[in-house]
Enzyme design. Structure first.
Site, PDB file in Angstrom:
ATOM      1  CB  ILE A 235     -33.915 -27.563 -74.489  1.00 55.64           C
ATOM      2  CG1 ILE A 235     -34.820 -27.072 -75.663  1.00 55.64           C
ATOM      3  CG2 ILE A 235     -32.366 -28.032 -75.294  1.00 55.64           C
ATOM      4  CD1 ILE A 235     -34.561 -25.903 -76.325  1.00 55.64           C
ATOM      5  N   GLY A 236     -36.745 -28.929 -73.085  1.00 51.53           N
ATOM      6  CA  GLY A 236     -37.649 -28.746 -72.294  1.00 51.53           C
ATOM      7  C   GLY A 236     -39.234 -29.176 -72.589  1.00 51.53           C
TER       8      GLY A 236
ATOM      9  N   GLY B 187     -43.285 -28.467 -73.246  1.00 48.11           N
ATOM     10  CA  GLY B 187     -44.636 -27.630 -73.190  1.00 48.11           C
ATOM     11  C   GLY B 187     -45.794 -28.227 -72.616  1.00 48.11           C
ATOM     12  CG  ASN B 188     -49.279 -26.119 -71.196  1.00 52.92           C
ATOM     13  OD1 ASN B 188     -48.961 -26.434 -70.027  1.00 52.92           O
ATOM     14  ND2 ASN B 188     -49.433 -24.866 -71.409  1.00 52.92           N
ATOM     15  CG  PHE B 189     -50.961 -29.556 -75.623  1.00 48.92           C
ATOM     16  CD1 PHE B 189     -51.942 -30.037 -75.003  1.00 48.92           C
ATOM     17  CD2 PHE B 189     -51.226 -27.912 -75.442  1.00 48.92           C
ATOM     18  CE1 PHE B 189     -52.924 -29.738 -74.371  1.00 48.92           C
ATOM     19  CE2 PHE B 189     -52.391 -27.564 -74.552  1.00 48.92           C
ATOM     20  CZ  PHE B 189     -53.373 -28.597 -74.250  1.00 48.92           C
TER      21      PHE B 189
ATOM     22  CE  LYS C 259     -45.550 -26.180 -77.825  1.00 52.57           C
ATOM     23  NZ  LYS C 259     -46.727 -24.834 -77.370  1.00 52.57           N
TER      24      LYS C 259
ATOM     25  CG  ASP D 180     -49.776 -21.722 -69.432  1.00 45.74           C
ATOM     26  OD1 ASP D 180     -49.931 -21.626 -68.492  1.00 45.74           O
ATOM     27  OD2 ASP D 180     -49.532 -22.569 -70.021  1.00 45.74           O
TER      28      ASP D 180
END
Length: 1010
Positions: free
Chosen positions: A704-705, A707-709, A727, A833
């Protein structure tokens, strides 16, 4: 003939020359008047007002194109400070003067009365003082006057009746006194008269009934008295009548609602009006709000079941009812009111039993107040059908039986009060279903069993009171995991066991009362970690041991009661250094030694020590014996001094040696594979298998997406009866390990309604033998703010859109959580962020901040942190503060910059990295040069689409709200960190904007209906 022609052209050229000179003279007059106005502004942001451009092109100025004379001066929301220059009186063509939402001080200049062409005067939301100028009434063309939210004094000018064209007049929230002048009856064009929140007194003049076009009359919160004039009841155009919080008396005429056919809001609460509620209310067919709260009404409550638009009924704190079994008969017709949201009848004399059909109330019912009556019987289980309730109060009645298990349906419940009844049985585990609960009071009943551990699921709980029941057993450790608790009262029960060391986890607790139970054991020093504690009551138990010296760490402590226990030893001297301490009771223990004499110990009336036979000295008012001489003890102490010194030296040597060994192993350990630290020990752990199974092997269809890492998956877990977001860290990416630890460190001890809640984590090995790290959090139904601001059209034919009210709520949510992180946490947290993709929206569009992978903990506010913004702390281009790019250290001001850019993006639809921003231009500058005159050109078109009815009408309050939001965003995103607006100021401004927008929406709805 030629002579006549010559004379004609000579005279006319002379006249033409005179007109040209007059025009030039007027033009020059306006120019100098504006410069004088600019000079009176102390902070002077009007830098573009200079000779390089014609003054008609200056921001905020609108001129007549033919004569180049100033028609409008609109500088609302420019954050101007200083005084309003009298030179404005020279702008003789001026029709609109709008200076609201600034910081002007001083008086309104008398010269404003020279503006004979003036039609609109908006000076609201400033800091103006003095009286309303009497010569303002010379501006006979005035249609709109708003002087609200200032510090004006004096009286309303009697001459106000000469403004025959006046349609709207508002002076709300000032200090205006005296009477309402009868001449106000001459304002026959008036539609909105708003005089609330002042010091007006005397009677309402009968002449007010002459205002036949009046639709909005607001005189709340004054000192007005006497009867409501009968002429008010004949104002058939009236839609809103608000006269609450005054001193009106006597009763209402029985036929009052026969002559008010358009009345929608009737608010007369907090007066001294008595008598019955007029039965003619049944004819108020469009009534939406009835508020008679805090008055002296008596008798039965009328049948209002035919009022289909009714939304709010507030009749608490009266003398309605007669303690009769038929008092609640009026509830049955109310089930027909399908729009009813609030029903408040608490603190009256209603008797009888709650009927089962109460469960048939409107499904929109959100607040139900029934407390403080004589209602008896059992609580109907059907009440659980009202699953939209967020508040239910039934305190201080005569209810008995158990709490219905159907209360477990109250998924939205935030406040539940059942204290002061005769309820029995156990507190059912269903209480854990009320995950939104922040206030729970079940005290003063006959409840049995134990304190339910399921309370741990109520992670938003702030107030918990179970006092004066028959609860047994120990205090479950789960209670101490409610980190949001500010008040916990378990007093006067039958609880036993120890007070566990986990009490130190209650970092936000302000009141803690476990008095009059059967608790025992020692009080551990962790109690001193409850740094917010103000009142601590442990009296009437069997605690023993010494009073922990760590109590001296509670610098905000105001009341401490340790009486009637078995404490021994001396009174900690540190207590005398708590400057806030007002009451201390250590009576009836086994304390000994000398009583301190400073701080609270100086005040005999605030300090009780009786029942401790071995205490001595102290102030004379305590009448304690002197302490025995200490010479021998001193000699003995002296003999041990050398031994203590030797031991201290040995200990110091061992500590140094231990430090060297520790440093050696730490360096060696850094070369070994990553290992978990205590940062994640407080989080429950989940296995890799559970995550693998719950995501179908981390299937792409569940992705669904990003992140930064790492990547974010949608999944389910056996341990969580709901969908979750997982995540998964990409450990091959540099900084991923540090991101994982940073997020755990930041989130482990903080709780806020606008934070994404971390449910569990995984630190394990995957099926390929590789390290695996993941965080499991709540799943947000409406995705990220990014997906709403910039929807992917290929996914849906119908574009997503947020209306203005939703955007304002989201902005407020983000501001609230940033305020919490910056100022309310034990250690300030900088997110680093902040951007739309890191703001998630739940099913109610409440915003939740996520992704703390770059977050930093600061040692204290106002102290430069040791961390520097190196290449590891980049944030996201466009949102990261410009000083970070130059190596500056992480700061709260950096988050404020990101917040400002976020708000600008929400209002304009433009990303800060939009390709149109070239050659040094940015989103901040784009907005700054476009407001306030080109608001509609820069606003997100979807706002115009969703709010077309509101924004095409362009009510001035809506404009003010938008301008204010833009002003806040610009103030937060200025280049200099020191000049950025603080979150404290942002919260204050947002509260004003929300209240103003609410008023505006109500007014626009009223206007549309009429």
């Amino acid at each position: 003939m030629y002579l006549h022609l010559f004379l004609f052209f000579t005279l006319n050229s002379s006249l033409f020359g005179l007109n040209t000179n007059v025009s030039a003279l007027g033009n020059d007059t306006d120019y100098h008047a504006l410069l004088k106005f600019k000079e009176s502004i102390s902070n002077n942001p009007l830098y573009s007002w200079n000779s390089s451009t014609h003054f008609c092109n200056w921001p905020g100025i609108t001129c007549n194109s033919m004569h180049e004379r100033v028609l409008m001066l609109n500088l609302e929301g420019y954050d101007l400070h200083g005084s309003i220059s009298p030179a404005l009186g020279n702008l003789s063509f001026l029709r609109i003067l709008s200076l609201q939402n600034n910081g002007f001080g001083g008086k309104i200049p008398q010269e404003v009365g020279l503006l004979v062409q003036l039609q609109t005067l908006y000076l609201n939301n400033n800091s103006l003082i003095g009286e309303i100028p009497t010569n303002l009434t010379s501006c006979t063309k005035l249609e709109n006057i708003d002087l609200s939210l200032n510090n004006l004094v004096g009286k309303l000018p009697n001459e106000i009746g000469s403004l025959r064209m006046l349609r709207e007049f508002s002076i709300v929230t000032n200090k205006i006194e005296g009477q309402i002048p009868p001449s106000i009856g001459n304002l026959t064009s008036m539609s909105h008269l708003v005089l609330g929140d002042n010091n007006l007194e005397g009677h309402i003049p009968q002449e007010i009934g002459h205002l036949r076009k009046l639709i909005f009359l607001d005189i709340y919160s004054n000192k007005l008295s006497g009867m409501l004039p009968s002429t008010v009841y004949n104002m058939s155009s009236l839609i809103t009548f608000s006269a609450s919080v005054n001193r009106f008396n006597q009763s209402l005429p029985s036929n009052i609602f026969h002559t008010l056919p358009n009345l929608q809001e009737f608010d007369i609460g907090a007066n001294q009006i008595s008598g019955p509620i007029p039965t003619s209310i049944t004819n108020a067919s469009v009534l939406r709000l009835l508020d008679i709260d805090g008055s002296h009404f008596v008798g039965k409550f009328p049948n209002v079941g035919k009022l289909c638009d009714l939304r709010i009924v507030s009749a608490s704190n009266n003398h309605l009812g007669s303690n009769s079994s038929k008092d609640l008969d009026f509830l049955s017709p109310l089930t027909n009111c399908s729009k009813l949201r609030v029903l408040s009848i608490s603190y009256n004399n209603f008797g009888g039993v709650l009927p089962n059909f109460i469960g048939n109330f409107s499904t929109q019912m959100s607040q139900l107040y029934l407390g403080g009556n004589d209602i008896s019987g059992k609580i109907p289980s059907e009440l659980g059908n009202l699953n939209s309730l967020i508040l239910l109060t039934m305190e201080f009645n005569h209810l008995y039986g158990t709490i219905p298990s159907t209360f477990g349906k109250f998924q939205k419940m935030q406040k539940l009060e059942l204290e002061g009844n005769k309820l029995s049985g156990q507190i059912s585990p269903f209480i854990g279903n009320l995950s939104q609960l922040f206030f729970l009071h079940l005290g003063d009943n006959m409840l049995e069993g134990s304190v339910p551990p399921s309370l741990t699921k109520c992670q938003k709980l702030q107030y918990l009171n179970l006092c004066q029941n028959n609860l047994k057993g120990t205090i479950p450790l789960e209670v101490f995991s409610l980190f949001s608790l500010t008040s916990l009262n378990l007093s006067q029960n039958l609880l036993s066991g120890n007070l566990p060391g986990e009490v130190g986890k209650l970092k936000n607790i302000e009141e803690f009362d476990v008095s009059k139970n059967h608790l025992s054991g020692k009080i551990l020093g962790t109690i001193g970690e409850c740094l917010s504690l103000e009142y601590l009551s442990l009296q009437g138990n069997s605690f023993h041991g010494i009073i922990p010296s760590s109590l001296a760490s509670l610098k905000g402590l105001r009341g401490l009661d340790l009486s009637q226990n078995h404490f021994s030893g001396s009174i900690p001297e540190g207590l005398q250094h708590i400057s806030t301490l007002e009451y201390l009771n250590v009576s009836f223990n086994m304390l000994d030694g000398e009583v301190p004499t400073e701080g609270i110990f100086r005040n005999a009336s605030g300090f009780a020590v009786s029942g401790n036979r071995k205490l001595c000295a102290g102030i004379s008012e305590l009448h304690l014996p002197p302490c025995p001489a200490k010479e021998r003890k001193f000699v003995k102490h002296h003999n041990h001094t050398r031994l203590i010194v030797v031991i201290a030296c040995v200990v110091a040597f061992l500590l140094i040696l231990l430090s060297c060994v520790t440093i050696y192993w730490m360096k060696k350990r850094n070369k070994q594979p990553f290992s978990d630290s205590s940062a994640i020990n407080q989080l429950p752990m989940v296995s890799y298998k559970s995550l693998h199974d719950g995501t179908d092997g981390f299937s792409a269809r569940n992705l669904i997406g990003f992140g930064n890492f790492g990547s974010v998956y949608k999944g389910t877990l056996e341990s969580e009866d709901k969908v979750v977001a997982i995540k998964v860290l990409n450990l091959q990416k540099k900084g991923a390990h540090k991101s994982f630890m940073a997020e755990c460190n930041a989130l482990r001890n903080i709780r806020h309604r606008n934070l994404v809640k971390i449910l569990t984590c995984c630190s394990s090995i995957d099926y390929k033998g590789q390290e695996f790290r993941a965080l499991v959090s709540e799943f947000m139904t409406n995705g990220s703010l990014e997906s709403w601001l910039h929807p992917a059209m290929e996914i849906s034919d119908q574009p997503k859109a947020l209306d203005l009210e939703q955007r304002l709520n989201i902005i407020t949510d983000v501001a609230s959580v940033l305020h919490y992180l910056h100022y309310e946490c034990e250690q300030a947290i900088v997110h680093c962020d902040l951007k739309p993709s890191n703001i998630l929206l739940d099913e109610c569009f409440v915003a939740h901040l996520t992704d703390f992978g770059l977050a930093k903990l600061l040692s204290s506010i106002g102290v430069s942190p040791m961390q520097s913004s190196t290449v590891e702390i980049k944030g996201t281009i466009g949102y990261a503060a410009p000083e970070y790019g130059m190596g500056s250290r992480v700061s709260i001001e950096g988050d404020m910059y990101s917040f400002g850019i976020l708000v600008l993006e929400m209002l304009t639809e433009r990303r800060p990295t939009d390709e149109t921003f070239k050659d040094g231009r940015n989103l901040h500058d784009y907005v700054k040069i476009s407001i306030p005159n080109h608001l509609s050109q820069i606003m997100d078109r979807t706002i115009l689409l969703e709010d077309s009815d509101k924004l095409t009408l362009m009510d001035r309050n809506v404009r003010e709200c938008l301008h204010s939001l833009f002003r806040i965003a610009l103030a937060c995103s200025v280049e200099s960190p020191k000049e950025r607006m603080s979150m404290v100021g942002v919260i204050r401004e947002l509260n004003l904007i929300k209240s103003s927008l609410l008023r505006s929406m109500n007014a626009l709805q009223t206007q549309q209906r009429t």
